[in-house]
Scaffold this active site. Structure first.
Site, PDB file in Angstrom:
ATOM      1  N   ARG A 218       0.847  -1.197   0.000  1.00  0.00           N
ATOM      2  CA  ARG A 218       0.000   0.000   0.000  1.00  0.00           C
ATOM      3  C   ARG A 218       0.884   1.249   0.000  1.00  0.00           C
ATOM      4  NH1 ARG A 218      -3.542  -3.335   3.159  1.00  0.00           N
ATOM      5  NH2 ARG A 218      -2.510  -2.992   5.138  1.00  0.00           N
ATOM      6  N   SER A 257     -17.023  -7.768  -5.114  1.00  0.00           N
ATOM      7  CA  SER A 257     -18.337  -8.410  -5.225  1.00  0.00           C
ATOM      8  C   SER A 257     -19.124  -8.326  -3.918  1.00  0.00           C
ATOM      9  CB  SER A 257     -18.168  -9.877  -5.632  1.00  0.00           C
ATOM     10  OG  SER A 257     -17.306 -10.522  -4.715  1.00  0.00           O
ATOM     11  N   CYS A 345      -2.156 -14.845  -3.443  1.00  0.00           N
ATOM     12  CA  CYS A 345      -1.919 -15.355  -2.084  1.00  0.00           C
ATOM     13  C   CYS A 345      -2.243 -16.845  -2.034  1.00  0.00           C
ATOM     14  CB  CYS A 345      -2.713 -14.563  -1.050  1.00  0.00           C
ATOM     15  SG  CYS A 345      -4.476 -14.549  -1.327  1.00  0.00           S
TER      16      CYS A 345
HETATM   17  N1  SAH Z   1      -7.031  -5.908  -1.567  1.00  0.00           N
HETATM   18  C1  SAH Z   1      -7.649  -6.120  -0.279  1.00  0.00           C
HETATM   19  C2  SAH Z   1      -7.810  -7.598   0.047  1.00  0.00           C
HETATM   20  C3  SAH Z   1      -8.561  -8.406  -0.986  1.00  0.00           C
HETATM   21  S1  SAH Z   1      -9.384  -9.781  -0.325  1.00  0.00           S
HETATM   22  C4  SAH Z   1      -6.861  -5.386   0.797  1.00  0.00           C
HETATM   23  O1  SAH Z   1      -5.680  -5.093   0.602  1.00  0.00           O
HETATM   24  O2  SAH Z   1      -7.429  -5.132   1.855  1.00  0.00           O
HETATM   25  C5  SAH Z   1     -10.277 -10.384  -1.676  1.00  0.00           C
HETATM   26  C6  SAH Z   1     -11.541  -9.624  -1.979  1.00  0.00           C
HETATM   27  O3  SAH Z   1     -12.021 -10.122  -3.220  1.00  0.00           O
HETATM   28  C7  SAH Z   1     -12.695  -9.808  -1.009  1.00  0.00           C
HETATM   29  O4  SAH Z   1     -13.140  -8.566  -0.576  1.00  0.00           O
HETATM   30  C8  SAH Z   1     -13.813 -10.512  -1.822  1.00  0.00           C
HETATM   31  O5  SAH Z   1     -15.095 -10.019  -1.518  1.00  0.00           O
HETATM   32  C9  SAH Z   1     -13.443 -10.133  -3.209  1.00  0.00           C
HETATM   33  N2  SAH Z   1     -13.840 -11.042  -4.299  1.00  0.00           N
HETATM   34  C10 SAH Z   1     -13.705 -12.373  -4.358  1.00  0.00           C
HETATM   35  N3  SAH Z   1     -14.069 -12.854  -5.583  1.00  0.00           N
HETATM   36  C11 SAH Z   1     -14.430 -11.767  -6.303  1.00  0.00           C
HETATM   37  C12 SAH Z   1     -14.877 -11.575  -7.651  1.00  0.00           C
HETATM   38  N4  SAH Z   1     -14.991 -12.610  -8.493  1.00  0.00           N
HETATM   39  N5  SAH Z   1     -15.137 -10.337  -8.048  1.00  0.00           N
HETATM   40  C13 SAH Z   1     -15.026  -9.274  -7.209  1.00  0.00           C
HETATM   41  N6  SAH Z   1     -14.581  -9.394  -5.942  1.00  0.00           N
HETATM   42  C14 SAH Z   1     -14.292 -10.617  -5.495  1.00  0.00           C
END
Ligand code: SAH
Length: 401
Positions: A218, A257, A345
């Site tokens: 970040r 999502s 991850c």
């Molecule tokens: N980038 C974030 C962490 C991501 S966690 C951070 O740094 O805090 C993964 C996220 O992907 C979750 O919020 C989940 O709701 C979302 N997600 C999972 N599958 C998805 C999809 N197909 N389309 C959109 N969002 C999705």
């Protein structure tokens, strides 16, 4: 005191099959059930067992887990070590010392990173005055109360919230447990990162409420985004987007999502007075990227931080297609000179495989791209050199030429 009083001579033990001691000799902390020839004595769930080779040589002290694919996780490889409260005090102090030295004053920080801090199955995160504790192995659960007391003593926090609810618990034959372990009832905890205001939902947030592992990434995004138009995919609670806007990004589109995640993202943006530059989109990223492509949209920076597509090597192939798809679309949406922060991850996808997938995506997108930096988690997520499984988060900062 004679020796029998301080340590019974016949402690329960695991005797391995011939030739199955090799990984333990390399100090890998897992004893797979298939390697165990016989169980000696009658050890209970999480109890300490002496793990020995077929010819009786001592290999390590482990926590027994009868129903797990991992029959024991090693606390220590030295026969003279006693697994008791002072042992855990020393291990916790060692873990805390790393954070005090390398992340002094950080309010939100991982204090214990399981196997990689010599405490298999135990994850402890700090959010200000509060800790979250995740005990996802039989051994960590067995010692939970002692560990909670030690954490209070060593950190001076006011409360501990337990989040032992990982999917892996069922496989271990363990019951999930979520709730206050010490101190007052805890819900949302405010904290600051990089001078920005966030809140962790201890009971319902992903992981323990926040993605602490992305702190450095970040900050890196923040250093590169002034005046830029950013697309933050899989934004969760908007941590990347909040940092980007606070550091001068012109505009950020956040996509996730989950309506709940986006609601919290909106709160984070408002709390930091940067909501004006943000657009929140509830959508499936796979579909939304296609829509943006069809609309001819483009961005200066794209962040792709998806959830775990492949928890294990067995699922890696399907995951690879998912990563390839979103990275290919992201390269197409990038303006020339634009930057891609892309992450995996998935434990089942190695850093090398991930780089190959991203390279294939650029090729198929028809763009030339460079890797500017290999990305990973911060210093509070160490990886024990004997435990490559600890290296789950890998990322690349790429530039479209
Ligand atoms: N980038 C974030 C962490 C991501 S966690 C951070 O740094 O805090 C993964 C996220 O992907 C979750 O919020 C989940 O709701 C979302 N997600 C999972 N599958 C998805 C999809 N197909 N389309 C959109 N969002 C999705």
């Amino acid at each position: 005191m004679n020796q029998t009083a301080s340590r019974p001579l016949r402690l329960p033990g695991l005797r391995l099959k011939a030739g199955r001691e090799r990984s333990l000799l390399r100090r890998h902390p897992w004893v797979f059930s298939g390697a165990v020839d016989r169980v000696e004595g009658n050890p209970g769930l999480g109890q300490t067992v002496a793990v020995r080779s077929a010819d009786g040589a001592f290999l390590g002290w482990g926590a027994y887990s009868p129903d797990s694919r991992i029959a024991a996780r090693i606390w220590d490889f030295d026969e003279s070590t006693v697994i008791d409260v002072p042992f855990f005090r020393a291990r916790l102090a060692r873990a805390l010392a790393l954070r005090e030295r390398l992340l002094p004053g950080e309010q939100a920080v991982r204090l214990v990173h399981a196997e990689s801090d010599g405490l298999p199955g135990l994850v402890v995160d700090r959010y200000g005055d509060v800790l979250t504790l995740q005990a996802s192995s039989a051994g960590a659960q067995h010692w939970r109360e002692a560990i909670a007391d030690l954490l209070l003593e060593l950190t001076g926090v006011t409360g501990i919230f337990e989040r032992s609810d990982a999917d892996s618990l069922a496989v271990e034959g363990l019951q999930p447990r979520t709730g206050t372990l010490r101190g007052p009832e805890l819900g949302e905890v405010p904290f600051q990162e990089q001078g920005l205001r966030f809140r962790a939902n201890l009971a319902h947030g992903h992981k323990t409420g926040f993605y602490l592992d992305q702190r450095d990434n970040r900050a890196l995004l923040g250093s590169l985004c002034a005046g830029q138009e950013v697309l933050d995919c899989f934004c969760y609670v908007g941590a990347f987007a909040t940092v980007a806007l606070a550091r001068g990004a012109k505009h950020v589109t956040l996509v996730d999502s989950s309506a709940d995640a986006l609601d919290t993202a909106a709160v984070h943006l408002a709390d930091n007075a940067v909501a004006a530059g943000a657009e929140l989109v509830q959508a499936d990223v796979f579909q939304y990227l296609r829509r943006l492509r069809d609309q001819g949209r483009s961005f200066d920076i794209v962040v792709l931080d998806p959830p775990k597509f492949a928890p294990t090597v067995a699922t890696a192939e399907r995951a690879a297609r998912g990563y390839k798809d979103i990275n290919l679309l992201a390269f197409k949406l990038l303006r020339p000179g634009g930057l891609l922060f892309t992450f995996s991850c998935s434990g089942g996808v190695s850093a090398d495989l991930f780089r190959k997938i991203v390279a294939g995506a650029a090729l198929d997108a028809g763009v030339d791209a460079q890797v500017l930096r290999h990305l990973g988690p911060g210093h509070d997520h160490p990886v024990d050199l004997s435990f490559p499984e600890g290296e789950y988060l890998k990322g690349l900062l790429c530039r479209r030429c």
